[in-house]
Design an enzyme around this catalytic site. Sequence first.
Site, PDB file in Angstrom:
ATOM      1  N   LYS A 108      34.555  36.431  10.199  1.00  0.00           N
ATOM      2  CA  LYS A 108      35.371  37.749  10.532  1.00  0.00           C
ATOM      3  C   LYS A 108      36.769  37.607  10.587  1.00  0.00           C
ATOM      4  O   LYS A 108      37.646  38.419  10.155  1.00  0.00           O
ATOM      5  CB  LYS A 108      34.643  38.432  11.504  1.00  0.00           C
ATOM      6  CG  LYS A 108      33.324  38.792  11.101  1.00  0.00           C
ATOM      7  CD  LYS A 108      32.597  39.837  11.996  1.00  0.00           C
ATOM      8  CE  LYS A 108      32.284  39.320  13.426  1.00  0.00           C
ATOM      9  NZ  LYS A 108      31.654  37.926  13.630  1.00  0.00           N
ATOM     10  N   THR A 109      37.185  36.756  11.958  1.00  0.00           N
ATOM     11  CA  THR A 109      38.403  36.891  12.322  1.00  0.00           C
ATOM     12  C   THR A 109      39.459  36.205  11.207  1.00  0.00           C
ATOM     13  O   THR A 109      40.612  36.246  11.004  1.00  0.00           O
ATOM     14  CB  THR A 109      38.851  36.213  13.646  1.00  0.00           C
ATOM     15  OG1 THR A 109      37.801  36.709  14.643  1.00  0.00           O
ATOM     16  CG2 THR A 109      40.185  35.915  14.200  1.00  0.00           C
TER      17      THR A 109
ATOM     18  N   ASP B 150      39.834  43.797  14.533  1.00  0.00           N
ATOM     19  CA  ASP B 150      38.798  42.915  15.093  1.00  0.00           C
ATOM     20  C   ASP B 150      37.936  43.472  16.053  1.00  0.00           C
ATOM     21  O   ASP B 150      38.436  44.233  17.068  1.00  0.00           O
ATOM     22  CB  ASP B 150      39.479  41.528  15.529  1.00  0.00           C
ATOM     23  CG  ASP B 150      38.693  40.269  15.196  1.00  0.00           C
ATOM     24  OD1 ASP B 150      37.613  40.497  14.776  1.00  0.00           O
ATOM     25  OD2 ASP B 150      39.191  39.215  15.643  1.00  0.00           O
ATOM     26  N   GLU B 151      36.646  42.731  16.125  1.00  0.00           N
ATOM     27  CA  GLU B 151      36.043  43.180  17.167  1.00  0.00           C
ATOM     28  C   GLU B 151      35.671  44.706  17.538  1.00  0.00           C
ATOM     29  O   GLU B 151      35.882  45.225  18.493  1.00  0.00           O
ATOM     30  CB  GLU B 151      36.341  42.530  18.794  1.00  0.00           C
ATOM     31  CG  GLU B 151      36.679  41.113  18.619  1.00  0.00           C
ATOM     32  CD  GLU B 151      35.524  40.338  18.910  1.00  0.00           C
ATOM     33  OE1 GLU B 151      34.319  40.539  19.015  1.00  0.00           O
ATOM     34  OE2 GLU B 151      35.623  38.863  19.047  1.00  0.00           O
TER      35      GLU B 151
ATOM     36  N   GLN C 145      27.164  41.698  18.851  1.00  0.00           N
ATOM     37  CA  GLN C 145      27.934  41.103  19.943  1.00  0.00           C
ATOM     38  C   GLN C 145      28.775  42.190  20.790  1.00  0.00           C
ATOM     39  O   GLN C 145      29.817  42.089  21.237  1.00  0.00           O
ATOM     40  CB  GLN C 145      29.143  40.275  19.376  1.00  0.00           C
ATOM     41  CG  GLN C 145      28.616  38.938  18.695  1.00  0.00           C
ATOM     42  CD  GLN C 145      29.631  37.917  18.400  1.00  0.00           C
ATOM     43  OE1 GLN C 145      30.186  37.625  18.900  1.00  0.00           O
ATOM     44  NE2 GLN C 145      29.854  37.797  17.167  1.00  0.00           N
TER      45      GLN C 145
ATOM     46  N   ARG D  94      29.020  30.514  20.718  1.00  0.00           N
ATOM     47  CA  ARG D  94      30.357  29.868  21.130  1.00  0.00           C
ATOM     48  C   ARG D  94      30.127  28.407  20.644  1.00  0.00           C
ATOM     49  O   ARG D  94      31.473  27.869  20.634  1.00  0.00           O
ATOM     50  CB  ARG D  94      30.717  29.993  22.540  1.00  0.00           C
ATOM     51  CG  ARG D  94      31.118  31.395  23.097  1.00  0.00           C
ATOM     52  CD  ARG D  94      31.781  32.151  22.211  1.00  0.00           C
ATOM     53  NE  ARG D  94      31.092  32.911  21.058  1.00  0.00           N
ATOM     54  CZ  ARG D  94      31.420  33.704  20.060  1.00  0.00           C
ATOM     55  NH1 ARG D  94      32.760  33.536  19.570  1.00  0.00           N
ATOM     56  NH2 ARG D  94      30.640  34.442  19.295  1.00  0.00           N
TER      57      ARG D  94
END
Length: 731
Positions: A35-36, A220-221, A251, A612
Site C-alpha cells: 500500500k505504502t 496512507d493508513e 490494522q 512486521r
Amino acid sequence: MDVSHLIDGLNAAQREAVSAAPGHLLVLAGAGSGKTRVLTQRVAWLVEVEGVWPHAILAVTFTNKAAAEMRGRCERLLNRPTQGLWIGTFHGLAHRLLRLHWREAGLLETFQILDADDQQRLIKRVISEQGLDDTRFVARQGTWMINAWKDEGKRPRDIDPGDNPDLARWIEVYQGYEASCQRQGLVDFAELLLRSHELWLTQPALLDHYRRRFSHLLVDEFQDTNTIQYAWIRMLAGSSAQVFAVGDDDQSIYSWRGARVANMQAYTRDFPNVSTIRLEQNYRSTGTILAAANAVIKRNSERLGKELWTAAGNGEPISIYAAYNEQDEARYVVERIRRAVAEDIRPSEIAILYRANALSRVFEEELIRHGVAYRVYGGLRFFERAEIKDALAYLRLLANPADDAAFERVVATPPRGVGDKTLEDLRQAARSGGVSLLQTAAEASREGTLKGRARGGIEALLSLFASLRESADGDESPRLYERLEGLIEGSGLRAHYAAQSKHDADSRVDNLDELISMARGFVLSADDEAAGISEMAAFLSYAALESGEGQGEAWDDCVQLMTLHAAKGLEFPCVFMVGMEDGLFPSQRAIDEGGSAQLEEERRLAYVGITRARRQLTLSHAESRRLRGMETWNRPSRFISELPRNTIVEVRPRAQLSRGGNFGQPRKQPTQDWGDEPGIALGSQVSHAQFGEGVVVAAEGQGDHARVQVNFEDVGSKWLVLAYANLVVLG
Ligand code: ATP
Ligand code: MG
C-alpha cells in the site's frame, strides 16, 4: 515517454492503482501488500505521467520518518527535487497552515506548540484556579476529555452538559484552558487540527485558494484517521480534488484515540464514484508468518474481509518461548539477538515489540549488560528530557514572550530565589492585568515591588532576555545555535546541571550540547523558508512535533525497541513480540470490558505485530512477572493459542525450565543498600521528566542496575533504573 520504472515489478492490481485514471480511489489491502509503496509511486506517476505540478499534491503519512522516506523515494523515482510537494503527518501539515495563516486562525504570530506533558500541567493549574477538588477533577482525565472533544471537532459551546453538574464543571475547565492557551499563544496537538479545520470553515477565500492549489490528496493508513482529520480532508478536497486513500481495516489500532475505521466506508459514500482496489499478495513475510497472521485476524467478526497470500516459501516456524520470569525472558531474547548478530544480521534489522512501554526496562537492562546497542523508540524522547525542555523553554520565551508555561519553567530552573509567594503574586497580577507573566515581571521590576532574592533573580533573567533580543536586532544577527548557546550559558542552566551529582550531570550536560549541535545542523526546509517561517520557529516546532523517529541517530545500527502501536507501517527481518500474556496483551482492560470491541482491537494489534516480521518471529511470555512493582502470574496470551499448530515451535518445553544455565534460580532479594548511590534515600521526594513528582518507596540492586520504586503523584507506582531515569532529588 518511458514510464516503466514507475510500474516495473508491480503486480497487476498495484499497477492499476498507481496508474489509475482520474477519480477517487480506495486501496483496501492487508499488511505488507505494498500500500505504502503504491501510494509513493502514485505520487511519482502523477508528476511524471499526468504532468501534475508537485505543489498541487498533498500526501499524508503516519510518521515524520515515513514522510521523509516517501519524499526521498519520489525524488529518486523522478530524479529531481520535489519542492512544493506537501508531505507530512496531519499534525505537521496543520501546523504549517497555522504558521502561514496565524492571523486568520486567530493566533499570535509567535504561537508555540504545547506538548502533552505541559498540556496536563496547564489543565491542572486551571482546575485549581477554578477552585475544584483535584481529587475528583483529575487533570489526567480532563486532558483526555478535552483532547477527545477536540478530536471530535467540539468547542465548549458545542457540548451540552445536560443535567450533569460534573460535566458542566469540565466544560468550564475546557473553557478556562482554552482562554489560557489563547492568551499565551499555545496550541496543543489536537488544537492544531481543530484550528486548521476551522480555517476551512471560517475563511472561504483561504479554503478556495487551497482547493485550487491541491488537485491531489493522498492519505496512507486511512483506517486510523479520526473525525477531525477526515473532515479536514473532505473540506479540502471539496468537489475538485482527487483523493487516493490506502488503508487496512484489520490494522485499525487507534480507536482509543478517536480513530474511526468507519471513515473508510464514509469515504466511499461521501465522495462520488470511488473505485476500490484490493491488493492480495504479501511481499513482506514468509508463508508461515503470513499464515499465522491470517489465522489470528480471522477470529475477528468486524471485518471488511480479505485474505493475503505470498509467493515466498514457508521459511522458519515461529518460536514460542515460555520464560520462567521476566528476567529469564529478557535473557533469552538478548541471547538470541546476540547469536543473530554474530550470524551477520544487523542490529537495526531486529525489533523487540511490546504492548506497554513499561515492559522495555528489563530488556534494556539486559542489552546494557551485554553491551548491545539499542534504541527505545517513543519512550522518553530526547525532547521530553527535563534539561532539554528547560533549554527549549528559554528559546520559546525568547520567541514568544506571552508563553507563560515557558516562563514558569524558566523562572524555576536554575533556581533563582523566586519563591511560591512571589510567583503566585505575579500570576495574580498577570491574570488581573490580562498580560503575560514575563511582562508582569518586567513591570514589577520597574516599579520596585519585588523583594529580596526574587528581585535579583528576576532582574538577571530580564536582562538576559533583553541582551539577547538586542543582539538579534543588530546587523550581524546571531545564528540560532548561538542564541541557544547564549541562553544555556547566560541563564546558568549549564552550570546548574553540571553541579548535579556526577553520573547524572554528565549525560545532562551532554544532552544540552547535543541540543546545541542539533540547532547548529538544523536546516530550514525550502517550503518553510518560502512560507516565511523563521529558523527559530521551525526548530521549536520540530522539537515539539518530532516523535523521536526522525532523529538522525535513532535509526543507526541498533536494536529497535518500541510498542506495537509505534511499529505500524514498519518492517523488520527479525521480530520479538514479548510479554505475550493475558492481562498485558490483550490488556486487562480489554479482557474486563466483556464486549468484543476492545478485544478485537487488541487482536488487530497482534496482527500488526506479527505482520512486521519478514523472516523470523518469536513470541515470548513469562510465568511470573514483576511489573510496576507488582508480582503477577499471567497465563500465556490467548493470541498465542490462536496461532495454527503447524506454524509454531515451542523453544523449550516447560519441563526443562529448571535445568541448566542459571534459569530457575531464586530471585535476588531486594537490597536496601544505598551506600554507593549518594543523594537518593528511601522517602526522598524526586522528580522525573515524564512522570512528574513522587516519593521513593523501595529500592534494589547496585551500580548500573540499581533501581527504585517511585510512587508518583500522577501516574502511580513505577520501577525505574537509576542509571537512566534521570531523577532529580527535590528539596
Ligand atoms: P503495512 O500494511 O504494514 O503498512 P503496506 O501494505 O504499506 O504494509 P509496503 O510497506 O508498501 O506494504 O510493502 C511491504 C514490503 O513489500 C516492502 O518491503 C515493499 O518494498 C515490498 N513490496 C511491495 N510491493 C512489491 C512488489 N510488487 N515487488 C516486490 N516487493 C514489493
Ligand atoms: Mg504501509
